[in-house]
Scaffold this motif. Structure first.
Motif, short mmCIF file in Angstrom:
data_model
loop_
_atom_site.label_atom_id
_atom_site.label_comp_id
_atom_site.label_asym_id
_atom_site.label_seq_id
_atom_site.Cartn_x
_atom_site.Cartn_y
_atom_site.Cartn_z
N SER A 208 84.04 53.53 56.61
CA SER A 208 84.34 54.23 57.86
C SER A 208 83.50 55.48 58.04
CB SER A 208 85.84 54.55 57.96
OG SER A 208 86.59 53.37 58.14
N PRO A 209 83.36 56.35 57.01
CA PRO A 209 82.46 57.50 57.21
C PRO A 209 81.01 57.09 57.40
CG PRO A 209 83.30 57.45 54.96
CD PRO A 209 84.09 56.45 55.73
N LEU A 210 80.58 56.01 56.73
CA LEU A 210 79.21 55.53 56.92
C LEU A 210 79.01 55.09 58.36
CD1 LEU A 210 76.44 54.78 55.74
CD2 LEU A 210 77.40 52.54 55.16
N LEU A 211 79.97 54.36 58.92
CA LEU A 211 79.88 53.92 60.31
C LEU A 211 79.87 55.12 61.26
CD1 LEU A 211 82.27 50.83 60.26
CD2 LEU A 211 79.78 50.80 60.48
N ALA A 212 80.66 56.15 60.94
CA ALA A 212 80.73 57.32 61.81
C ALA A 212 79.45 58.14 61.76
CB ALA A 212 81.93 58.19 61.40
N PRO A 225 79.80 44.76 60.93
CA PRO A 225 79.80 45.63 59.75
C PRO A 225 78.75 45.28 58.71
CG PRO A 225 81.53 44.01 59.52
CD PRO A 225 80.92 43.79 60.89
N GLU A 226 78.12 44.10 58.80
CA GLU A 226 77.25 43.65 57.72
C GLU A 226 76.12 44.64 57.39
OE1 GLU A 226 74.81 39.70 56.19
OE2 GLU A 226 76.39 39.52 57.70
N PRO A 227 75.48 45.28 58.39
CA PRO A 227 74.44 46.26 58.03
C PRO A 227 74.96 47.42 57.19
CG PRO A 227 74.22 45.61 60.33
CD PRO A 227 75.53 45.05 59.86
N ALA A 228 76.22 47.80 57.39
CA ALA A 228 76.80 48.88 56.58
C ALA A 228 77.01 48.42 55.14
CB ALA A 228 78.11 49.35 57.20
N PHE A 229 77.49 47.19 54.97
CA PHE A 229 77.63 46.65 53.62
C PHE A 229 76.26 46.52 52.95
CE2 PHE A 229 81.75 45.43 55.33
CZ PHE A 229 82.59 45.58 54.24
N GLN A 230 75.27 46.10 53.73
CA GLN A 230 73.93 45.96 53.17
C GLN A 230 73.38 47.32 52.75
OE1 GLN A 230 72.24 42.93 52.53
NE2 GLN A 230 71.10 44.44 51.30
N GLU A 285 80.96 66.56 58.84
CA GLU A 285 81.23 65.58 59.90
C GLU A 285 82.73 65.35 60.10
OE1 GLU A 285 77.48 64.55 57.64
OE2 GLU A 285 79.60 64.82 57.09
N GLY A 286 83.56 65.94 59.25
CA GLY A 286 85.00 65.76 59.33
C GLY A 286 85.52 64.85 58.23
N ALA A 287 86.76 65.09 57.83
CA ALA A 287 87.42 64.24 56.84
C ALA A 287 87.99 63.00 57.52
CB ALA A 287 88.52 65.03 56.14
N ILE A 288 88.37 62.02 56.72
CA ILE A 288 89.04 60.83 57.25
C ILE A 288 90.51 61.14 57.46
CG2 ILE A 288 89.73 58.45 56.76
CD1 ILE A 288 86.81 58.61 57.30
N LYS A 356 89.10 67.62 63.98
CA LYS A 356 87.74 67.07 63.94
C LYS A 356 87.62 65.92 62.93
CE LYS A 356 85.82 70.37 60.56
NZ LYS A 356 84.78 71.39 60.32
N GLY A 357 88.73 65.38 62.53
CA GLY A 357 88.70 64.29 61.55
C GLY A 357 88.13 63.00 62.13
N ILE A 358 87.72 62.11 61.22
CA ILE A 358 87.22 60.78 61.58
C ILE A 358 88.39 59.81 61.57
CG2 ILE A 358 85.75 58.87 60.83
CD1 ILE A 358 83.90 60.99 59.56
N ASN A 359 88.57 59.08 62.66
CA ASN A 359 89.66 58.10 62.76
C ASN A 359 89.12 56.69 62.57
OD1 ASN A 359 92.19 59.57 63.48
ND2 ASN A 359 90.91 60.32 65.15
N PRO A 360 89.39 56.04 61.45
CA PRO A 360 88.96 54.65 61.28
C PRO A 360 89.62 53.73 62.30
CG PRO A 360 89.56 55.64 59.17
CD PRO A 360 90.03 56.59 60.24
N ASP A 361 88.98 52.62 62.57
CA ASP A 361 89.56 51.59 63.43
C ASP A 361 90.47 50.72 62.56
OD1 ASP A 361 90.17 49.44 65.05
OD2 ASP A 361 88.17 49.25 65.89
#
Length: 384
Positions: A208-212, A225-230, A285-288, A356-361
């Protein structure tokens, strides 16, 4: 001093519902009151616990370690003392371990859940909505919900968010020369190469932080999501260990076998209070943002549901939540609960930091759990 209302809602998406934490105070109760009354003849308050029949036996799920068991065990001990016809046993583990067992149990026998109620994190709560795991709370019994802002009430009352943790960067302050400041340090710092600990399958803490932070650059998203896993596969030399328990992670960080991990700032603070040589860095960038809920498991008997609702109501009292915050460092949502003095300057209790936190989907994470596990196993774990 009462805890302040946050500036934003911790809204979790859900199944066919628009949001898991929709602003909804309405919700279906259950038939626990009538059913319990029918099974407790002569009991003026319709409480199964006060009846003279068979014991009402429940299993409660609680988190293991880090003082997470202190308050639920205290509250339950007081409850069963006043309700001698109720017996409560505890299952202590992590949601990542327990939820798959709960789902397997539901598939084997929907009317015989392996736990009846307990504490569930945002990931397990969202999965439970997808899997029709939760029974609505009864607002006539769980009256302490009134002290929790409606932004923390789930649609149809299928649980209540009582606390919001923050996932940040936990590191060994004695061994780390340059404290981390960004999520980019997790996957890109030379200092942490081979010394990063990740929780196996806890994707919201490092995907989630990588995506953000880098999702647009990588062409990655929750839908793709595959590019993030890669990316993690390409940077797998950062990963030293995959962990499956709090105690395992603490041991690795304390010893220096791991230098950094994305993890709960609140749990880490209890380790620090106990003398661990650790520190918590809140990324720029903010916490989760990571909500915690109390929920009743579908398939429980009406008597079990009623007792579970009554215990949850006690757990939501201002006194119980203030004590939970005191012993675990978890920010709680009740406007009636006091912030412990030792946490009044803690960033995780700060409305500004929370805002300012990151909200996962959470909905995507829940619905695509199997596919994400397959990607992780195939692309990343094969590189370790």
């Amino acid at each position: 001093m009462s805890i302040q209302k946050p500036k934003r809602s911790y809204i979790l998406p859900a199944v066919s519902l628009a949001m898991m934490l929709a602003l909804s105070a309405c919700g279906g109760g259950n038939n626990a009151n009538n059913a319990a009354g029918n099974n407790a003849a002569g009991n003026p308050d319709n409480s199964p616990a006060a009846g003279s029949g068979e014991k009402v036996k429940l299993t409660m799920f609680i988190w293991a370690g880090s003082n997470q068991d202190v308050v639920p065990k205290e509250v339950v001990a007081e409850y069963v003392k006043n309700h001698p016809n109720v017996e409560v046993t505890f299952e202590e583990s992590s949601n990542s371990v327990m939820y798959p067992k709960m789902l397997a149990g539901k598939q084997a026998d929907a009317n015989n859940p392996i736990v009846n109620f307990g504490y569930f994190n945002a990931d397990a709560s969202a999965k439970g909505l997808n899997d029709d795991m939760w029974e609505p709370l009864d607002p006539a019994i769980v009256t302490n919900m009134k002290d929790i802002p409606e932004s923390f009430h789930t649609a149809d009352n299928k649980g209540i968010v009582w606390g919001v943790s923050s996932f940040a960067l936990v590191y060994n302050k004695d061994l780390v020369k340059t404290p981390p400041t960004s999520w980019n340090d997790l996957w890109g710092s030379e200092e942490f190469k081979g010394k990063t600990a990740l929780w196996d399958y806890m994707f919201y803490s490092y995907l989630s932080p990588l995506l953000a932070v880098k999702g647009e650059e990588l062409g990655a998203s929750y839908e793709n999501p595959e590019p993030a896993f890669q990316f993690w596969a390409d940077n797998s030399d950062q990963i030293g260990t995959l962990v499956t328990s709090n105690d395992q992670l603490k041991g690795l960080l304390d010893s220096g076998d791991a230098l950094i991990a994305p993890f709960s700032a609140q749990v880490a603070q209890t380790w620090i209070d106990g003398g661990s040589p650790l520190a918590v860095a809140y990324p720029e960038e903010g916490a989760i943002s990571f909500p915690y809920s109390l929920q009743v498991v579908k398939g429980s008997t009406p008597e079990q549901e009623k007792a579970a609702n009554e215990i949850i109501n006690e757990l939501l009292s201002a006194e119980a939540l203030s004590r939970y915050a005191e012993v675990t460092g978890t920010p709680v949502t009740s406007t009636a609960a006091a912030i412990p003095d030792k946490y009044k300057d803690d960033p995780s209790f700060s409305v500004e930091e929370q805002s300012k936190g990151i909200n996962p989907d959470w909905d995507s994470l829940a619905k695509n759990s199997s596919a994400w596990k397959d990607l992780w196993d195939r692309l990343v774990k094969t590189e370790l």
